[in-house]
Design a protein around this motif. Structure first.
Motif: not given
Length: 115
Positions: A42-43, A59-62, A111-115
């Motif tokens: 988790i980044a 939230v901005s996570a990868v 890779v899941l890019v989250l918002r």
């Protein structure tokens, strides 16, 4: 047979839960059964958005994991992801983009890019 991604590269165990999007309608989004990722990286990040008078946290996570965690289907954009499940900083975000990278010698990476 491909090798698994090394354990030290995916240190977070059971801290990510993905609820895949199955559809949307008049009643809102419909999510499938939750999938708890056994191993992930988790980044995570937070950012403030808005003016000086009205601000909100964004939230901005990868999340990185092995493709085998999901079986045949990757999570679509707008799937719900819970980060840090069961921890003090638990929160959820939506998938903005999902990507798959194939490697000839080790397992495929999602890779899941989250918002």
């Amino acid at each position: 047979m491909t090798r698994r991604i090394p354990r030290r590269a995916l240190p977070h165990r059971g801290l990510v839960i993905v609820e895949p999007l199955h559809g949307a309608g008049a009643g809102g989004r419909a999510f499938g059964p939750p999938v708890t990722l056994g191993r992930a990286l988790i980044a995570d990040g937070l950012a403030l958005r808005g003016s000086q008078y009205e601000q909100e946290a964004e939230v901005s996570a990868v999340v990185y994991c092995e493709r085998a965690e999901f079986g045949a289907d990757l999570p679509f954009p707008d799937s719900k992801v819970t980060l840090w499940a069961g921890q003090a900083g638990e929160r959820w975000a939506m998938v903005k983009r999902s990507e798959r990278y194939e490697h000839p010698q080790i397992a495929d990476v999602v890779v899941l890019v989250l918002r």
